[in-house]
Design an enzyme around this catalytic site. Structure first.
Site, PDB file in Angstrom:
ATOM      1  N   ASN A  50      22.715  95.944   6.768  1.00 39.30           N
ATOM      2  CA  ASN A  50      23.034  96.225   5.367  1.00 39.30           C
ATOM      3  C   ASN A  50      23.437  97.782   5.073  1.00 39.30           C
ATOM      4  OD1 ASN A  50      20.432  93.959   5.449  1.00 39.30           O
ATOM      5  ND2 ASN A  50      22.531  93.255   4.413  1.00 39.30           N
ATOM      6  N   ILE A  57      24.839 101.413   1.293  1.00 42.82           N
ATOM      7  CA  ILE A  57      23.889 100.284   1.341  1.00 42.82           C
ATOM      8  C   ILE A  57      24.143  99.165   0.431  1.00 42.82           C
ATOM      9  CG2 ILE A  57      21.364  99.980   0.673  1.00 42.82           C
ATOM     10  CD1 ILE A  57      21.028 103.099   0.439  1.00 42.82           C
ATOM     11  N   CYS A  58      23.979  97.991   1.086  1.00 44.04           N
ATOM     12  CA  CYS A  58      24.265  96.755   0.272  1.00 44.04           C
ATOM     13  C   CYS A  58      22.767  96.241   0.024  1.00 44.04           C
ATOM     14  CB  CYS A  58      25.027  95.812   1.507  1.00 44.04           C
ATOM     15  SG  CYS A  58      25.304  94.032   0.557  1.00 44.04           S
ATOM     16  N   LEU A  59      22.864  96.482  -1.211  1.00 46.29           N
ATOM     17  CA  LEU A  59      21.190  96.079  -2.064  1.00 46.29           C
ATOM     18  C   LEU A  59      21.625  95.579  -3.525  1.00 46.29           C
ATOM     19  CD1 LEU A  59      18.274  96.035  -1.342  1.00 46.29           C
ATOM     20  CD2 LEU A  59      18.373  98.291  -2.533  1.00 46.29           C
TER      21      LEU A  59
END
Length: 104
Positions: A50, A57-59
């Site tokens: 992620n 950041i993939c959040l």
């Protein structure tokens, strides 16, 4: 004007203690913060499904689930949780996600 905060080590103390690693992040607070989410990226290279090569950041709380009620501390705790529990079903780094799925 954006505020740039590059030393978040004091707020990341729990993350450092739990993982045994030291991670440097960069935090940008846009002019319309807290109405818009901060932009955070890892300066430390990390192998994670992620997090991409540029440290992005993939959040969800940094994107579509952002709320002005969220605090920086909450975001850092979410990043800590992501490090401990990667989500290979919603990867930012496809190659790492594929390898993660194979090793599971």
């Amino acid at each position: 004007m954006q505020m740039r905060i590059t030393n978040l080590l004091s707020q990341l103390q729990k993350l450092i203690l739990r993982t045994g690693g030291v991670f440097k992040l960069e935090l940008f607070l846009p002019d319309d913060y807290p109405m818009c989410p901060p932009r955070i990226r890892f300066l430390t290279r990390i192998y994670h499904p992620n997090i991409d090569r540029l440290g992005r950041i993939c959040l969800d709380v940094l994107k579509n689930n952002w709320s002005p009620a969220l605090q920086i501390r909450t975001i850092l705790l979410s990043i800590q949780a992501l490090l401990g529990a990667p989500n290979p079903e919603d990867p930012l780094n496809e190659a790492v996600a594929k390898q993660w799925k194979v090793c599971q």
